[in-house]
Scaffold this motif. Structure first.
Motif, mmCIF file in Angstrom:
data_model
loop_
_atom_site.group_PDB
_atom_site.id
_atom_site.type_symbol
_atom_site.label_atom_id
_atom_site.label_comp_id
_atom_site.label_asym_id
_atom_site.label_seq_id
_atom_site.Cartn_x
_atom_site.Cartn_y
_atom_site.Cartn_z
ATOM 1 N N MET A 175 -5.696 6.094 5.588
ATOM 2 C CA MET A 175 -6.189 5.129 6.579
ATOM 3 C C MET A 175 -5.921 5.648 7.993
ATOM 4 O O MET A 175 -6.771 5.517 8.882
ATOM 5 C CB MET A 175 -5.539 3.759 6.380
ATOM 6 C CG MET A 175 -6.055 3.037 5.156
ATOM 7 S SD MET A 175 -5.525 1.313 5.068
ATOM 8 C CE MET A 175 -3.814 1.493 4.632
ATOM 9 N N GLY A 176 -4.754 6.259 8.192
ATOM 10 C CA GLY A 176 -4.441 6.855 9.483
ATOM 11 C C GLY A 176 -5.424 7.957 9.836
ATOM 12 O O GLY A 176 -5.831 8.103 10.997
ATOM 13 N N ILE B 49 -5.463 13.758 13.786
ATOM 14 C CA ILE B 49 -6.168 14.192 12.572
ATOM 15 C C ILE B 49 -5.322 15.224 11.847
ATOM 16 O O ILE B 49 -5.116 15.123 10.628
ATOM 17 C CB ILE B 49 -7.565 14.758 12.913
ATOM 18 C CG1 ILE B 49 -8.485 13.635 13.386
ATOM 19 C CG2 ILE B 49 -8.165 15.493 11.710
ATOM 20 C CD1 ILE B 49 -9.778 14.120 14.030
ATOM 21 N N PHE B 50 -4.791 16.206 12.580
ATOM 22 C CA PHE B 50 -3.925 17.203 11.952
ATOM 23 C C PHE B 50 -2.758 16.521 11.256
ATOM 24 O O PHE B 50 -2.461 16.795 10.093
ATOM 25 C CB PHE B 50 -3.390 18.230 12.973
ATOM 26 C CG PHE B 50 -2.375 19.132 12.341
ATOM 27 C CD1 PHE B 50 -2.786 20.272 11.663
ATOM 28 C CD2 PHE B 50 -1.030 18.819 12.370
ATOM 29 C CE1 PHE B 50 -1.850 21.080 11.026
ATOM 30 C CE2 PHE B 50 -0.093 19.614 11.735
ATOM 31 C CZ PHE B 50 -0.502 20.755 11.061
ATOM 32 N N TYR B 51 -2.079 15.644 11.976
ATOM 33 C CA TYR B 51 -0.888 14.994 11.432
ATOM 34 C C TYR B 51 -1.206 14.239 10.141
ATOM 35 O O TYR B 51 -0.502 14.388 9.137
ATOM 36 C CB TYR B 51 -0.263 14.041 12.465
ATOM 37 C CG TYR B 51 0.931 13.322 11.904
ATOM 38 C CD1 TYR B 51 2.143 13.978 11.766
ATOM 39 C CD2 TYR B 51 0.829 12.000 11.481
ATOM 40 C CE1 TYR B 51 3.240 13.328 11.219
ATOM 41 C CE2 TYR B 51 1.921 11.345 10.940
ATOM 42 C CZ TYR B 51 3.120 12.012 10.809
ATOM 43 O OH TYR B 51 4.201 11.372 10.251
ATOM 44 N N HIS B 52 -2.255 13.435 10.149
ATOM 45 C CA HIS B 52 -2.567 12.629 8.966
ATOM 46 C C HIS B 52 -3.117 13.475 7.818
ATOM 47 O O HIS B 52 -2.880 13.148 6.649
ATOM 48 C CB HIS B 52 -3.490 11.469 9.327
ATOM 49 C CG HIS B 52 -2.792 10.438 10.154
ATOM 50 N ND1 HIS B 52 -1.774 9.641 9.666
ATOM 51 C CD2 HIS B 52 -2.936 10.094 11.454
ATOM 52 C CE1 HIS B 52 -1.325 8.850 10.614
ATOM 53 N NE2 HIS B 52 -2.023 9.104 11.719
ATOM 54 N N ILE C 148 0.869 -1.180 0.000
ATOM 55 C CA ILE C 148 0.000 0.000 0.000
ATOM 56 C C ILE C 148 0.901 1.223 0.000
ATOM 57 O O ILE C 148 1.860 1.288 0.781
ATOM 58 C CB ILE C 148 -0.928 0.014 1.241
ATOM 59 C CG1 ILE C 148 -1.814 -1.228 1.249
ATOM 60 C CG2 ILE C 148 -1.760 1.297 1.283
ATOM 61 C CD1 ILE C 148 -2.615 -1.416 2.522
ATOM 62 N N ASP C 149 0.622 2.190 -0.868
ATOM 63 C CA ASP C 149 1.474 3.375 -0.943
ATOM 64 C C ASP C 149 1.256 4.289 0.268
ATOM 65 O O ASP C 149 0.295 4.157 1.019
ATOM 66 C CB ASP C 149 1.287 4.129 -2.256
ATOM 67 C CG ASP C 149 -0.109 4.717 -2.448
ATOM 68 O OD1 ASP C 149 -0.798 4.996 -1.460
ATOM 69 O OD2 ASP C 149 -0.482 4.928 -3.615
ATOM 70 N N VAL C 150 2.200 5.218 0.455
ATOM 71 C CA VAL C 150 2.198 6.098 1.624
ATOM 72 C C VAL C 150 0.927 6.941 1.693
ATOM 73 O O VAL C 150 0.332 7.086 2.768
ATOM 74 C CB VAL C 150 3.460 6.996 1.624
ATOM 75 C CG1 VAL C 150 3.403 8.019 2.749
ATOM 76 C CG2 VAL C 150 4.717 6.144 1.732
ATOM 77 N N LYS C 151 0.492 7.493 0.562
ATOM 78 C CA LYS C 151 -0.703 8.336 0.577
ATOM 79 C C LYS C 151 -1.901 7.575 1.122
ATOM 80 O O LYS C 151 -2.633 8.080 1.981
ATOM 81 C CB LYS C 151 -1.018 8.863 -0.821
ATOM 82 C CG LYS C 151 -2.276 9.733 -0.854
ATOM 83 C CD LYS C 151 -2.584 10.271 -2.239
ATOM 84 C CE LYS C 151 -3.174 9.197 -3.103
ATOM 85 N NZ LYS C 151 -3.664 9.701 -4.399
ATOM 86 N N ASN C 152 -2.108 6.360 0.673
ATOM 87 C CA ASN C 152 -3.259 5.589 1.134
ATOM 88 C C ASN C 152 -3.117 5.151 2.589
ATOM 89 O O ASN C 152 -4.107 5.083 3.319
ATOM 90 C CB ASN C 152 -3.519 4.411 0.203
ATOM 91 C CG ASN C 152 -4.186 4.882 -1.070
ATOM 92 O OD1 ASN C 152 -5.274 5.431 -1.028
ATOM 93 N ND2 ASN C 152 -3.516 4.710 -2.198
ATOM 94 N N LYS C 153 -1.889 4.899 3.033
ATOM 95 C CA LYS C 153 -1.687 4.595 4.453
ATOM 96 C C LYS C 153 -2.023 5.812 5.305
ATOM 97 O O LYS C 153 -2.625 5.685 6.376
ATOM 98 C CB LYS C 153 -0.258 4.129 4.708
ATOM 99 C CG LYS C 153 0.009 2.725 4.191
ATOM 100 C CD LYS C 153 1.407 2.269 4.525
ATOM 101 C CE LYS C 153 1.615 0.836 4.062
ATOM 102 N NZ LYS C 153 2.923 0.311 4.506
ATOM 103 N N GLU C 154 -1.652 7.005 4.842
ATOM 104 C CA GLU C 154 -1.983 8.222 5.581
ATOM 105 C C GLU C 154 -3.492 8.452 5.614
ATOM 106 O O GLU C 154 -4.044 8.886 6.629
ATOM 107 C CB GLU C 154 -1.259 9.433 4.992
ATOM 108 C CG GLU C 154 0.242 9.416 5.204
ATOM 109 C CD GLU C 154 0.677 9.451 6.663
ATOM 110 O OE1 GLU C 154 -0.130 9.815 7.543
ATOM 111 O OE2 GLU C 154 1.846 9.126 6.926
#
Length: 121
Positions: A51-52, A65-68, A43-49
């Motif tokens: 999900m986060g 929420i801010f961080y993700h 899973i690429d980083v954008k999609n992991k973020e």
């Protein structure tokens, strides 16, 4: 009143440096686990973020929420992708998520206004 994005980033960096410099190895181990979870893989980083972001909204953690949101925008998430992720959080979490949805919209306006080259409509 909410801190501006730059202030939030600075606070996070300063406090993380203090925590990681405290000499307690278990803090460092957990931070490494968290960092590694968001590295690119199947899973690429954008999609992991994204999900986060969903998890953070359901758990009702505005700092998270801010961080993700910040990371998602940096990784090139569009407003439409962010809206869909936030919709999933709302469906999973229910109406208790609405105040955090408001917060996310406030943060998004600032992040997109910053002129991030990756921030697209």
């Amino acid at each position: 009143m909410r801190k501006k994005a730059a202030e939030t980033r600075l606070y996070r960096t300063e406090m993380n440096d203090k925590i990681l410099g405290a000499g307690f190895k278990e803090f460092n181990k957990f931070f490494a686990l968290d960092t590694n979870a968001y590295q690119s893989g199947a899973i690429d980083v954008k999609n992991k973020e994204l999900m986060g972001l969903v998890g953070s909204m359901v758990l009702r953690c505005n700092d998270c929420i801010f961080y993700h949101l910040d990371r998602s925008v940096t990784e090139g998430a569009t407003r439409e992708e962010l809206h869909e992720a936030m919709h999933i959080a709302l469906v999973i979490g229910g109406s208790i998520v609405i105040p955090h949805l408001r917060y996310a919209f406030e943060v998004l306006e600032e992040l997109f206004a910053e002129g991030n080259p990756n921030a697209t409509a």
